[in-house]
Design a protein around this motif. Structure first.
Motif, PDB file in Angstrom:
ATOM      1  N   ILE A 181      25.611 -36.928  27.139  1.00 22.73           N
ATOM      2  CA  ILE A 181      26.578 -37.471  28.098  1.00 22.73           C
ATOM      3  C   ILE A 181      27.061 -38.765  27.457  1.00 22.73           C
ATOM      4  N   GLY A 182      28.311 -38.791  27.031  1.00 23.21           N
ATOM      5  CA  GLY A 182      28.826 -39.912  26.235  1.00 23.21           C
ATOM      6  C   GLY A 182      29.160 -41.128  27.089  1.00 23.21           C
ATOM      7  N   PRO A 183      29.143 -42.310  26.479  1.00 27.73           N
ATOM      8  CA  PRO A 183      29.367 -43.554  27.224  1.00 27.73           C
ATOM      9  C   PRO A 183      30.825 -43.717  27.644  1.00 27.73           C
ATOM     10  N   GLY A 184      31.049 -43.920  28.948  1.00 23.83           N
ATOM     11  CA  GLY A 184      32.411 -43.959  29.476  1.00 23.83           C
ATOM     12  C   GLY A 184      33.182 -45.206  29.107  1.00 23.83           C
ATOM     13  N   HIS A 185      32.608 -46.367  29.396  1.00 23.93           N
ATOM     14  CA  HIS A 185      33.415 -47.571  29.218  1.00 23.93           C
ATOM     15  C   HIS A 185      33.471 -48.060  27.778  1.00 23.93           C
ATOM     16  N   VAL A 186      32.448 -47.782  26.995  1.00 23.76           N
ATOM     17  CA  VAL A 186      32.555 -48.020  25.549  1.00 23.76           C
ATOM     18  C   VAL A 186      33.767 -47.237  25.019  1.00 23.76           C
ATOM     19  N   SER A 187      33.929 -46.028  25.557  1.00 22.21           N
ATOM     20  CA  SER A 187      34.996 -45.159  25.051  1.00 22.21           C
ATOM     21  C   SER A 187      36.392 -45.610  25.467  1.00 22.21           C
ATOM     22  N   THR A 188      36.511 -46.407  26.534  1.00 29.65           N
ATOM     23  CA  THR A 188      37.845 -46.944  26.847  1.00 29.65           C
ATOM     24  C   THR A 188      38.309 -47.829  25.696  1.00 29.65           C
ATOM     25  N   VAL A 189      37.353 -48.403  24.974  1.00 30.07           N
ATOM     26  CA  VAL A 189      37.694 -49.277  23.841  1.00 30.07           C
ATOM     27  C   VAL A 189      37.769 -48.483  22.535  1.00 30.07           C
ATOM     28  N   VAL A 190      36.711 -47.736  22.205  1.00 27.67           N
ATOM     29  CA  VAL A 190      36.681 -47.070  20.892  1.00 27.67           C
ATOM     30  C   VAL A 190      37.333 -45.691  20.926  1.00 27.67           C
ATOM     31  N   GLY A 191      37.516 -45.133  22.133  1.00 27.69           N
ATOM     32  CA  GLY A 191      38.083 -43.795  22.234  1.00 27.69           C
ATOM     33  C   GLY A 191      37.008 -42.735  22.099  1.00 27.69           C
ATOM     34  N   VAL A 192      37.466 -41.487  22.056  1.00 31.50           N
ATOM     35  CA  VAL A 192      36.550 -40.355  21.995  1.00 31.50           C
ATOM     36  C   VAL A 192      36.312 -39.937  20.549  1.00 31.50           C
ATOM     37  N   ARG A 193      37.289 -40.267  19.706  1.00 25.75           N
ATOM     38  CA  ARG A 193      37.258 -39.818  18.306  1.00 25.75           C
ATOM     39  C   ARG A 193      35.973 -40.181  17.552  1.00 25.75           C
ATOM     40  N   PRO A 194      35.397 -41.415  17.739  1.00 24.57           N
ATOM     41  CA  PRO A 194      34.195 -41.756  16.965  1.00 24.57           C
ATOM     42  C   PRO A 194      33.002 -40.837  17.214  1.00 24.57           C
ATOM     43  N   PHE A 195      33.061 -40.045  18.306  1.00 23.24           N
ATOM     44  CA  PHE A 195      31.920 -39.171  18.608  1.00 23.24           C
ATOM     45  C   PHE A 195      32.088 -37.770  18.021  1.00 23.24           C
ATOM     46  N   GLU A 196      33.184 -37.555  17.297  1.00 23.72           N
ATOM     47  CA  GLU A 196      33.431 -36.223  16.742  1.00 23.72           C
ATOM     48  C   GLU A 196      32.342 -35.797  15.755  1.00 23.72           C
ATOM     49  N   PHE A 197      31.656 -36.799  15.155  1.00 26.42           N
ATOM     50  CA  PHE A 197      30.619 -36.443  14.173  1.00 26.42           C
ATOM     51  C   PHE A 197      29.438 -35.721  14.840  1.00 26.42           C
ATOM     52  N   ILE A 198      29.260 -35.907  16.139  1.00 31.90           N
ATOM     53  CA  ILE A 198      28.077 -35.321  16.793  1.00 31.90           C
ATOM     54  C   ILE A 198      28.166 -33.783  16.791  1.00 31.90           C
ATOM     55  N   PRO A 199      29.286 -33.196  17.252  1.00 31.91           N
ATOM     56  CA  PRO A 199      29.373 -31.741  17.092  1.00 31.91           C
ATOM     57  C   PRO A 199      29.598 -31.315  15.635  1.00 31.91           C
ATOM     58  N   ALA A 200      30.405 -32.100  14.896  1.00 30.01           N
ATOM     59  CA  ALA A 200      30.779 -31.679  13.543  1.00 30.01           C
ATOM     60  C   ALA A 200      29.577 -31.683  12.592  1.00 30.01           C
ATOM     61  N   GLU A 201      28.750 -32.749  12.661  1.00 26.42           N
ATOM     62  CA  GLU A 201      27.667 -32.873  11.683  1.00 26.42           C
ATOM     63  C   GLU A 201      26.313 -32.441  12.226  1.00 26.42           C
ATOM     64  N   TYR A 202      26.141 -32.521  13.556  1.00 25.73           N
ATOM     65  CA  TYR A 202      24.820 -32.228  14.111  1.00 25.73           C
ATOM     66  C   TYR A 202      24.817 -31.024  15.051  1.00 25.73           C
ATOM     67  N   GLY A 203      26.010 -30.475  15.304  1.00 26.85           N
ATOM     68  CA  GLY A 203      26.091 -29.258  16.114  1.00 26.85           C
ATOM     69  C   GLY A 203      25.687 -29.428  17.572  1.00 26.85           C
ATOM     70  N   LYS A 204      25.924 -30.642  18.119  1.00 26.44           N
ATOM     71  CA  LYS A 204      25.579 -30.879  19.529  1.00 26.44           C
ATOM     72  C   LYS A 204      26.849 -31.172  20.330  1.00 26.44           C
ATOM     73  N   PRO A 205      26.987 -30.597  21.532  1.00 27.81           N
ATOM     74  CA  PRO A 205      28.151 -30.921  22.373  1.00 27.81           C
ATOM     75  C   PRO A 205      27.995 -32.292  23.029  1.00 27.81           C
ATOM     76  N   ILE A 206      29.123 -32.916  23.339  1.00 27.48           N
ATOM     77  CA  ILE A 206      29.094 -34.213  24.024  1.00 27.48           C
ATOM     78  C   ILE A 206      30.254 -34.269  25.008  1.00 27.48           C
ATOM     79  N   SER A 207      29.995 -34.817  26.180  1.00 30.34           N
ATOM     80  CA  SER A 207      31.064 -35.039  27.146  1.00 30.34           C
ATOM     81  C   SER A 207      31.044 -36.509  27.550  1.00 30.34           C
ATOM     82  N   VAL A 208      32.133 -37.212  27.232  1.00 32.79           N
ATOM     83  CA  VAL A 208      32.247 -38.620  27.621  1.00 32.79           C
ATOM     84  C   VAL A 208      32.478 -38.664  29.132  1.00 32.79           C
ATOM     85  N   ALA A 209      31.647 -39.437  29.849  1.00 34.57           N
ATOM     86  CA  ALA A 209      31.641 -39.323  31.308  1.00 34.57           C
ATOM     87  C   ALA A 209      31.827 -40.655  32.009  1.00 34.57           C
ATOM     88  N   GLY A 210      32.386 -40.562  33.229  1.00 28.81           N
ATOM     89  CA  GLY A 210      32.476 -41.720  34.108  1.00 28.81           C
ATOM     90  C   GLY A 210      31.136 -41.972  34.785  1.00 28.81           C
TER      91      GLY A 210
END
Lengths: 371, 87
Positions: A192-221
């Motif tokens: 469950i991805g960090p919501g307010h950190v992501s308002t600043v950095v966006g969702v893109r920095p978390f793309e490595f989690i599915p791409a490199e480690y094969g885990k799903p992530i949902s950025v949440a409120g």
């Protein structure tokens, strides 16, 4: 309250919980990490874990900035607070974090001028009201808070406030996540991805989690339906055999974050080669310090701090809690030697800390279960 | 003795504790409504739904106008809330 009540509707929560039940495979155990301390707080405040099937387990991540501060940095802060004439300012939760020889509140009781602020801007106001005294702001937080510190430092420079200094303890979210994913201790099925950190950095920095480690992530409120919805989204991905970054909090989080915030941060901060995290050791490029252009406002440079590394208390298992390896109540001192009133470890200090959240909202349920 | 004084100070500290939550040091942000602007200084006076107001940095979400809803963390607006986005 607009934008809040809609996401606390119990009837909708029951519908979501029912759908979640239909998404899980019987016999399979799911382990999801809520990265952010704000989510931990919501989960226990609203009893979200009670709505989940028994085979969906939530583990807590390293996303509480107070919890991950090492004792040595607290000691450094206290030494700054004891400098002659210094007014030391910090957020409230920091006051109760134990260093090796007491807390900032203890230092205040001994005579240091330590003041709680709600924002860096408050600290700057104190500096402007006390032009003959140095004012140090103890900056702490992830990318959610770093832009606020950066803007205040820019403002102080622009307004020619020469008695305002910053001890920077800002950290970044991606390096500890990578460290966790590389850790052999932990097997996770999603984040469950960090919501307010992501308002600043966006969702893109978390793309490595599915791409490199094969885990799903949902950025949440942070409202209860946000968290339930994010769990629903992760389970749907797993059921459909997908693995990607999804944005549950799209009403606030743009995919690319806030470019202006990122620009301000890059002007004011630079990455430290490494930074110490409580219980996790040194993590490369995980901390921020003031850039050369702001070195004259860097309290660590202007005053010099001892910078001594202090080992965590032996009884404290915050490291394992922060990595999701053990649950808070499995710590040897949880609820006995370590309570919110008398914390040993940082996780028991902040309201966003996993141990404090369990202690306040989950402990009695847990006791009932054990009995 | 110093511990007693520290405990008393903690008891008197504003509501930034483990039961009410710490809006500044956690990843917590609150929705506020813009009341009026100081455009020259890049600040806005904003009100919460409970009537409390505070001065907010608006640099990251500018331009804003009175009536706009902002998500505020540690005295800084980090995002804008819109009708379409919340739908």
């Amino acid at each position: 309250m607009k934008y809040v009540d809609e996401f606390r509707d119990p009837a909708l929560g029951e519908v979501l919980a029912g759908e979640i039940l239909g998404l899980v495979e019987p016999g399979r155990h799911y382990k999801f990490m809520e990265v952010c301390g704000g989510h931990t707080h919501s989960i226990y405040k609203y009893g979200i874990d009670d709505l989940l099937p028994a085979n969906v387990e939530l583990v807590h991540g390293p996303g509480c900035p107070v919890c991950v501060i090492p004792m040595g940095r607290v000691d450094d802060g206290i030494s700054l607070a004891h400098q002659p004439d210094v007014i030391f300012t910090c957020f409230g939760d920091m006051l109760r974090v134990p260093g090796s020889d007491g807390t900032l509140l203890d230092a205040k009781a001994e005579g240091a001028d330590i003041r709680m602020v709600y924002s860096p801007l408050d600290a700057l106001r104190i500096a402007k009201a006390n032009p003959d005294r140095p004012v140090v702001f103890f900056a702490i937080g992830f990318e959610t808070t770093a832009p606020s510190t950066a803007l205040t430092l820019k403002r102080a420079k622009a307004e020619g406030v020469s008695n305002f200094f910053c001890m920077c303890n800002h950290v970044t979210i991606v390096p500890p996540l990578r460290a966790l994913l590389d850790s052999p201790d932990l097997r996770l099925d999603g984040f469950i991805g960090p919501g307010h950190v992501s308002t600043v950095v966006g969702v893109r920095p978390f793309e490595f989690i599915p791409a490199e480690y094969g885990k799903p992530i949902s950025v949440a409120g942070f409202e209860p339906l946000d968290v339930l919805h994010a769990i629903h989204m992760i389970l749907t991905q797993l059921k459909e055999g997908r693995c990607e970054v999804e944005n549950q909090y799209a009403r606030v989080v743009p995919y690319d974050g806030n470019p202006r915030a990122l620009q301000v941060m890059s002007e004011v901060f630079e990455l430290r080669p490494h930074f110490e995290w409580r219980g996790m050791g040194f993590i490369s490029q995980s901390g921020l310090k003031l850039s050369e252009a702001y070195a004259d406002m860097d309290a660590e440079i202007q005053y010099g701090v001892p910078g001594i590394r202090v080992a965590d208390p032996k009884a404290c298992q915050c490291g394992e809690v922060l990595k999701g390896v053990i649950k808070p109540w499995e710590c040897k001192v949880f609820g006995s030697g370590c309570t919110p009133e008398r914390p040993i470890g940082t996780c028991m200090v902040s309201s966003e800390g996993a141990c404090a959240a369990y202690y306040n909202y989950g402990r009695f349920a847990r006791e009932r279960e054990v009995v | 003795m110093s511990r007693l004084i520290a405990d008393a100070a903690a008891a008197l500290a504003p509501s930034c504790d483990y039961t009410t939550g710490c809006i500044t040091c956690g990843d917590v942000a609150i929705p506020l409504t813009v009341l009026r602007l100081d455009e020259e200084r890049g600040l806005a006076l904003c009100a919460a739904d409970d009537g409390n107001s505070e001065t907010v940095e608006i640099d990251l979400v500018a331009p804003v106008a009175p009536g706009d809803r902002l998500l505020v963390h540690a005295g800084t607006a980090i995002a804008r809330l819109t009708e379409e986005a919340s739908a």
